[in-house]
Design an enzyme around this catalytic site. Sequence first.
Site, PDB file in Angstrom:
ATOM      1  N   HIS A  49      -6.390  19.853  -7.670  1.00  0.00           N
ATOM      2  CA  HIS A  49      -6.594  20.155  -9.087  1.00  0.00           C
ATOM      3  C   HIS A  49      -5.499  19.512  -9.941  1.00  0.00           C
ATOM      4  O   HIS A  49      -4.973  20.115 -10.862  1.00  0.00           O
ATOM      5  CB  HIS A  49      -6.671  21.671  -9.285  1.00  0.00           C
ATOM      6  CG  HIS A  49      -7.813  22.283  -8.527  1.00  0.00           C
ATOM      7  ND1 HIS A  49      -8.984  22.681  -9.137  1.00  0.00           N
ATOM      8  CD2 HIS A  49      -7.977  22.506  -7.203  1.00  0.00           C
ATOM      9  CE1 HIS A  49      -9.814  23.148  -8.212  1.00  0.00           C
ATOM     10  NE2 HIS A  49      -9.229  23.059  -7.033  1.00  0.00           N
TER      11      HIS A  49
ATOM     12  N   TRP B   2       0.839  -1.197   0.000  1.00  0.00           N
ATOM     13  CA  TRP B   2       0.000   0.000   0.000  1.00  0.00           C
ATOM     14  C   TRP B   2       0.868   1.239   0.000  1.00  0.00           C
ATOM     15  O   TRP B   2       2.064   1.184   0.291  1.00  0.00           O
ATOM     16  CB  TRP B   2      -1.029  -0.006   1.126  1.00  0.00           C
ATOM     17  CG  TRP B   2      -0.539  -0.168   2.549  1.00  0.00           C
ATOM     18  CD1 TRP B   2       0.693  -0.586   2.963  1.00  0.00           C
ATOM     19  CD2 TRP B   2      -1.298   0.077   3.732  1.00  0.00           C
ATOM     20  NE1 TRP B   2       0.747  -0.622   4.327  1.00  0.00           N
ATOM     21  CE2 TRP B   2      -0.456  -0.217   4.838  1.00  0.00           C
ATOM     22  CE3 TRP B   2      -2.581   0.509   3.983  1.00  0.00           C
ATOM     23  CZ2 TRP B   2      -0.884  -0.083   6.157  1.00  0.00           C
ATOM     24  CZ3 TRP B   2      -3.000   0.638   5.307  1.00  0.00           C
ATOM     25  CH2 TRP B   2      -2.163   0.344   6.374  1.00  0.00           C
ATOM     26  N   ASN B   3       0.229   2.363  -0.373  1.00  0.00           N
ATOM     27  CA  ASN B   3       0.939   3.634  -0.500  1.00  0.00           C
ATOM     28  C   ASN B   3       0.171   4.742   0.197  1.00  0.00           C
ATOM     29  O   ASN B   3      -1.047   4.663   0.351  1.00  0.00           O
ATOM     30  CB  ASN B   3       1.043   4.046  -1.979  1.00  0.00           C
ATOM     31  CG  ASN B   3       1.766   3.040  -2.827  1.00  0.00           C
ATOM     32  OD1 ASN B   3       2.945   2.800  -2.638  1.00  0.00           O
ATOM     33  ND2 ASN B   3       1.054   2.431  -3.767  1.00  0.00           N
TER      34      ASN B   3
ATOM     35  N   ASP C 119     -13.815  20.838 -10.436  1.00  0.00           N
ATOM     36  CA  ASP C 119     -13.742  22.153  -9.779  1.00  0.00           C
ATOM     37  C   ASP C 119     -15.063  22.423  -9.065  1.00  0.00           C
ATOM     38  O   ASP C 119     -16.128  22.436  -9.701  1.00  0.00           O
ATOM     39  CB  ASP C 119     -13.572  23.277 -10.804  1.00  0.00           C
ATOM     40  CG  ASP C 119     -12.197  23.335 -11.448  1.00  0.00           C
ATOM     41  OD1 ASP C 119     -11.263  22.656 -10.979  1.00  0.00           O
ATOM     42  OD2 ASP C 119     -12.056  24.101 -12.432  1.00  0.00           O
TER      43      ASP C 119
ATOM     44  N   HIS D  85     -13.937  27.105  -5.523  1.00  0.00           N
ATOM     45  CA  HIS D  85     -12.575  27.202  -6.062  1.00  0.00           C
ATOM     46  C   HIS D  85     -12.233  28.646  -6.424  1.00  0.00           C
ATOM     47  O   HIS D  85     -11.084  29.054  -6.363  1.00  0.00           O
ATOM     48  CB  HIS D  85     -12.452  26.298  -7.288  1.00  0.00           C
ATOM     49  CG  HIS D  85     -11.140  26.351  -7.995  1.00  0.00           C
ATOM     50  ND1 HIS D  85      -9.929  26.384  -7.323  1.00  0.00           N
ATOM     51  CD2 HIS D  85     -10.843  26.380  -9.320  1.00  0.00           C
ATOM     52  CE1 HIS D  85      -8.942  26.423  -8.213  1.00  0.00           C
ATOM     53  NE2 HIS D  85      -9.460  26.434  -9.421  1.00  0.00           N
TER      54      HIS D  85
HETATM   55 MN    MN Z   1      -9.259  23.044 -11.411  1.00  0.00          MN
END
Ligand code: MN
Length: 274
Positions: free
Chosen positions: A81, A73-74, A87, A91
């Site tokens: 973004h 696993w990581n 978005d 934002h």
């Molecule tokens: Mn974006």
Amino acid sequence: MSDPTAAAAAESPSVLAALVAALRGGTIQVVDLTAPLTSTTPVLQLPPEFGQTAVFELEEISRYDDRGPAWYWNNFRSGEHTGTHFDAPNHWVTGRDLADIASVPAGRLVAPAAVLDVTEEAAKDADFLVERAHIDAWQDRHGALPDGGWLFVRTGWSSRSGAQDTFLNADESGPHTPGLSAECARWVAEQTPVIGLGVETVGTDAGRAHGFDPAFPCHSYLMGSGKYGLTQLQNLAQLPPTGAVVIAGPLPIVSGSGAPARVLALVERTGQPS
Ligand code: MN
């Protein structure tokens, strides 16, 4: 003797049962619109005086070794973004009091898409801008933009997504990538029934949009209208102009301004199933 469940379904098929049958039979196909996430996935670069978004990075925790003998696993680090992403209205400063990414209603994440193809124009001119007239012409041919759906602008730009420099396409005057004019962005945001704009480029705005009035008009008008953006989409060539259903799944980061998203499209194949 026939399966009573199947017989009942045939008598009174539910829409979802019909969908499952069409998916299994290949008359509805799932198209992945998502760019793979790696450390070389292109990211937006702002002028040096501004804060910068992170590239995607993996940090290995264990891989069947003394840190964890039976498991791999990581951890990962990423900008909100980075890569194919969603978005949220907050934002942009124009939408600062509107929804964060976790507050986007789940019902909005499954929606139809209209696909405007300007691949030829963008191939001739990297700074090509979609105007309202292009969308009007599309509507004359294909009908009204979908109420509660997406406007996707297909530019062919995803063919450049393998490398940051060709994808951002910047020179001494800045980036050169296609997008919408300020007037068109305002009209899409304020006068059409779509929930947002999807693009193949690194952001919803054109490369030159820093110099538009207002600057970054897609962000300014869409977010200010409570609408959304989807960026770095791929495989838009596999979508029809109308009829695709998009499933966009951003991570529900509480208070976040956006998130990497797996974006899929359901497409009906009217010809030979494959
Ligand atoms: Mn974006």
